[in-house]
Write an enzyme that holds these catalytic residues in place. Structure first.
Site, PDB file in Angstrom:
ATOM      1  N   GLY A  14      62.284  32.040 -30.395  1.00 25.39           N
ATOM      2  CA  GLY A  14      61.658  30.317 -30.631  1.00 25.39           C
ATOM      3  C   GLY A  14      61.039  30.439 -32.051  1.00 25.39           C
ATOM      4  O   GLY A  14      60.856  31.339 -32.796  1.00 25.39           O
ATOM      5  N   GLN A  15      60.630  29.365 -31.959  1.00 28.19           N
ATOM      6  CA  GLN A  15      59.986  28.879 -33.380  1.00 28.19           C
ATOM      7  C   GLN A  15      58.581  29.536 -33.761  1.00 28.19           C
ATOM      8  O   GLN A  15      58.498  30.181 -34.825  1.00 28.19           O
ATOM      9  CB  GLN A  15      59.807  27.185 -33.809  1.00 28.19           C
ATOM     10  CG  GLN A  15      59.160  26.502 -32.931  1.00 28.19           C
ATOM     11  CD  GLN A  15      59.017  25.086 -33.033  1.00 28.19           C
ATOM     12  OE1 GLN A  15      59.334  24.701 -34.474  1.00 28.19           O
ATOM     13  NE2 GLN A  15      58.582  24.196 -32.529  1.00 28.19           N
ATOM     14  N   ASP A  39      64.619  37.695 -19.718  1.00 34.78           N
ATOM     15  CA  ASP A  39      64.426  36.313 -18.956  1.00 34.78           C
ATOM     16  C   ASP A  39      63.041  36.358 -18.199  1.00 34.78           C
ATOM     17  O   ASP A  39      63.007  37.170 -17.319  1.00 34.78           O
ATOM     18  CB  ASP A  39      65.613  36.158 -18.142  1.00 34.78           C
ATOM     19  CG  ASP A  39      65.458  34.710 -17.298  1.00 34.78           C
ATOM     20  OD1 ASP A  39      64.439  34.184 -17.462  1.00 34.78           O
ATOM     21  OD2 ASP A  39      66.426  34.302 -16.994  1.00 34.78           O
ATOM     22  N   THR A  61      60.091  24.446 -22.954  1.00 36.63           N
ATOM     23  CA  THR A  61      59.437  23.407 -23.670  1.00 36.63           C
ATOM     24  C   THR A  61      59.949  22.045 -23.865  1.00 36.63           C
ATOM     25  O   THR A  61      59.505  21.450 -24.430  1.00 36.63           O
ATOM     26  CB  THR A  61      59.202  23.915 -25.119  1.00 36.63           C
ATOM     27  OG1 THR A  61      60.731  24.205 -25.639  1.00 36.63           O
ATOM     28  CG2 THR A  61      58.368  25.265 -25.389  1.00 36.63           C
ATOM     29  N   THR A  96      49.138  23.648 -24.440  1.00 40.08           N
ATOM     30  CA  THR A  96      49.611  22.458 -24.961  1.00 40.08           C
ATOM     31  C   THR A  96      48.653  21.420 -25.003  1.00 40.08           C
ATOM     32  O   THR A  96      47.645  21.479 -23.942  1.00 40.08           O
ATOM     33  CB  THR A  96      50.843  22.002 -24.538  1.00 40.08           C
ATOM     34  OG1 THR A  96      50.842  20.713 -25.074  1.00 40.08           O
ATOM     35  CG2 THR A  96      50.724  22.066 -22.807  1.00 40.08           C
ATOM     36  N   ASP A  97      48.530  20.499 -25.829  1.00 40.46           N
ATOM     37  CA  ASP A  97      47.837  19.359 -26.106  1.00 40.46           C
ATOM     38  C   ASP A  97      48.117  18.496 -24.819  1.00 40.46           C
ATOM     39  O   ASP A  97      47.361  17.687 -24.307  1.00 40.46           O
ATOM     40  CB  ASP A  97      47.805  18.748 -27.330  1.00 40.46           C
ATOM     41  CG  ASP A  97      49.238  18.293 -27.356  1.00 40.46           C
ATOM     42  OD1 ASP A  97      50.228  18.875 -27.328  1.00 40.46           O
ATOM     43  OD2 ASP A  97      49.400  17.411 -28.580  1.00 40.46           O
ATOM     44  N   TYR A 120      55.565  18.737 -17.225  1.00 42.24           N
ATOM     45  CA  TYR A 120      55.612  19.926 -18.260  1.00 42.24           C
ATOM     46  C   TYR A 120      54.020  20.486 -18.381  1.00 42.24           C
ATOM     47  O   TYR A 120      53.764  21.860 -18.521  1.00 42.24           O
ATOM     48  CB  TYR A 120      55.951  19.584 -19.623  1.00 42.24           C
ATOM     49  CG  TYR A 120      55.568  20.491 -20.912  1.00 42.24           C
ATOM     50  CD1 TYR A 120      56.236  21.628 -21.132  1.00 42.24           C
ATOM     51  CD2 TYR A 120      54.673  20.015 -21.945  1.00 42.24           C
ATOM     52  CE1 TYR A 120      55.885  22.372 -22.017  1.00 42.24           C
ATOM     53  CE2 TYR A 120      54.474  20.786 -23.031  1.00 42.24           C
ATOM     54  CZ  TYR A 120      55.184  22.049 -23.032  1.00 42.24           C
ATOM     55  OH  TYR A 120      54.642  22.932 -24.379  1.00 42.24           O
ATOM     56  N   LYS A 124      51.982  24.083 -17.649  1.00 45.67           N
ATOM     57  CA  LYS A 124      51.442  24.834 -18.808  1.00 45.67           C
ATOM     58  C   LYS A 124      49.863  25.111 -17.854  1.00 45.67           C
ATOM     59  O   LYS A 124      49.140  26.113 -18.380  1.00 45.67           O
ATOM     60  CB  LYS A 124      51.230  24.033 -19.968  1.00 45.67           C
ATOM     61  CG  LYS A 124      52.734  23.999 -20.628  1.00 45.67           C
ATOM     62  CD  LYS A 124      53.445  25.235 -21.004  1.00 45.67           C
ATOM     63  CE  LYS A 124      52.765  26.061 -22.173  1.00 45.67           C
ATOM     64  NZ  LYS A 124      53.716  27.214 -22.341  1.00 45.67           N
ATOM     65  N   TRP A 142      52.185  19.726 -31.219  1.00 47.53           N
ATOM     66  CA  TRP A 142      53.285  19.392 -32.275  1.00 47.53           C
ATOM     67  C   TRP A 142      53.667  20.484 -33.157  1.00 47.53           C
ATOM     68  O   TRP A 142      53.700  20.313 -34.434  1.00 47.53           O
ATOM     69  CB  TRP A 142      52.316  18.152 -32.845  1.00 47.53           C
ATOM     70  CG  TRP A 142      52.140  17.040 -32.204  1.00 47.53           C
ATOM     71  CD1 TRP A 142      51.870  17.013 -30.889  1.00 47.53           C
ATOM     72  CD2 TRP A 142      51.948  15.746 -32.667  1.00 47.53           C
ATOM     73  NE1 TRP A 142      51.618  15.573 -30.425  1.00 47.53           N
ATOM     74  CE2 TRP A 142      51.564  14.949 -31.716  1.00 47.53           C
ATOM     75  CE3 TRP A 142      52.196  14.999 -33.824  1.00 47.53           C
ATOM     76  CZ2 TRP A 142      51.500  13.616 -31.814  1.00 47.53           C
ATOM     77  CZ3 TRP A 142      52.047  13.575 -33.989  1.00 47.53           C
ATOM     78  CH2 TRP A 142      51.628  12.917 -32.967  1.00 47.53           C
TER      79      TRP A 142
END
Ligand SMILES: NC(=O)c1ccc[n+]([C@@H]2O[C@H](COP(=O)([O-])OP(=O)(O)OC[C@H]3O[C@@H](n4cnc5c(N)ncnc54)[C@H](OP(=O)(O)O)[C@@H]3O)[C@@H](O)[C@H]2O)c1
Length: 269
Positions: A14-15, A39, A61, A96-97, A120, A124, A142
């Site tokens: 992933g990024q 996985d 995501t 996450t926000d 989502y 989380k 973001w």
């Protein structure tokens, strides 16, 4: 922290996973595991080496997709976190926000009560609970980087192909460059475990962000500012999800405009 036995990274394809591997490879052995190699909806595969730290970057995501497949999203985000804990090593979990509803209207700090608007964010938040007090829980926002699908890369493509793009102007947050986040995570693991907000400095709307991308990339493309409701997306998003840390020793990330410049430079190669 001592990292002589190495670091295991889930979601290494992933990024953020890519940026974390690069950051920690400069210092120690990294065991990068993509979805094909583990996985995380399944227990850890046999034979994984002992490590000092697990950076758990694997996640579901797809914010809209989670509305249609809540059980699959939970299996990855909650079940996956439980499986990662089975390794028995200290864990950094990324959250996450979108655990916030956006009604505060000023930056969210760690002691603010979460109240996710959609599946989502709920998954989380459950993952945060599963990770517990013994993990570093990093809420960020973001994300963009030089790999995968993200807003910067999408805008570069649209801006090169057309002369106008419609972008929402009623969601405000802090775009965060994964390279800057990875460096902050390295600092963080020398600090106590617990909940930390780590996002770039400053804030903007998605439309502001798109304009900045076109300006810095020198693309002639206009941004048509639209409201979220016009797009009719399945998952509601918080209108305001700027994160800030109230912890005096929190790592400080550069401003989002610097993050954008760093990302564009990296993409330019
Ligand atoms: N992106 C954002 O704007 C943002 C904002 C705030 C927080 N975060 C959090 O930051 C973390 C990293 O996000 P990111 O932007 O790097 O996301 P990403 O680019 O989508 O990377 C997530 C990685 O997880 C992998 N993955 C998905 N399901 C998996 C499974 N069952 N087992 C193992 N790997 C699996 C994906 O593999 P495939 O590509 O094969 O699906 C992908 O490589 C996540 O925890 C995310 O919730 C992201």
């Amino acid at each position: 922290m001592e990292l002589s036995r190495g670091v295991l990274v889930t979601g290494a394809g992933g990024q953020l996973g890519t940026a974390l591997c690069e950051q920690f490879e400069a210092e120690t052995r990294v065991v990068p595991l993509t979805r094909e190699e583990w996985d995380v909806t399944l227990p850890p595969p046999p034979g994984l080496p002992e490590v000092d730290l697990v950076l758990h970057a694997a996640a579901w995501t797809d914010v809209d997709g989670a509305e249609e497949s809540p059980q699959d999203a939970a299996a990855v985000n909650v079940g996956g976190t439980q499986h990662v804990l089975e390794l028995g090593a200290p864990v950094v979990l990324f959250s996450t926000d979108y655990v916030f509803d956006g009604r505060k209207g000023e930056p969210y700090v760690e002691s603010d009560a979460p109240s996710p608007l959609a599946t989502y964010g709920r998954a989380k938040l459950q993952a945060e609970g599963a990770a517990g007090d013994d993990a570093w829980i990093v809420r960020t926002s973001w994300l963009h980087g030089w790999t995968g699908t993200n807003f910067v890369r999408t805008m570069l493509r649209l801006g090169a192909d057309g002369d106008e793009v419609a972008v929402v102007d009623d969601q405000r947050g802090s775009p965060t460059y994964v390279g800057h986040l990875a460096a902050a995570v390295r600092e963080l693991v020398d600090l106590p475990r617990g909940l930390w907000h780590l996002s770039s400095g400053g804030d903007c709307t998605w439309a502001d962000f798109a304009e900045a991308i076109f300006e810095d990339a020198e693309l002639e493309c206009r941004v048509r500012r639209v409201e979220t409701a016009e797009l009719g997306r399945p998952a509601p998003r918080p209108a305001y999800s700027v994160l800030q840390s109230e912890r005096a020793d929190a790592p400080v990330l550069p401003h989002w405009r610097d993050g954008l410049r760093a990302c564009l430079q990296r993409l330019a190669g």
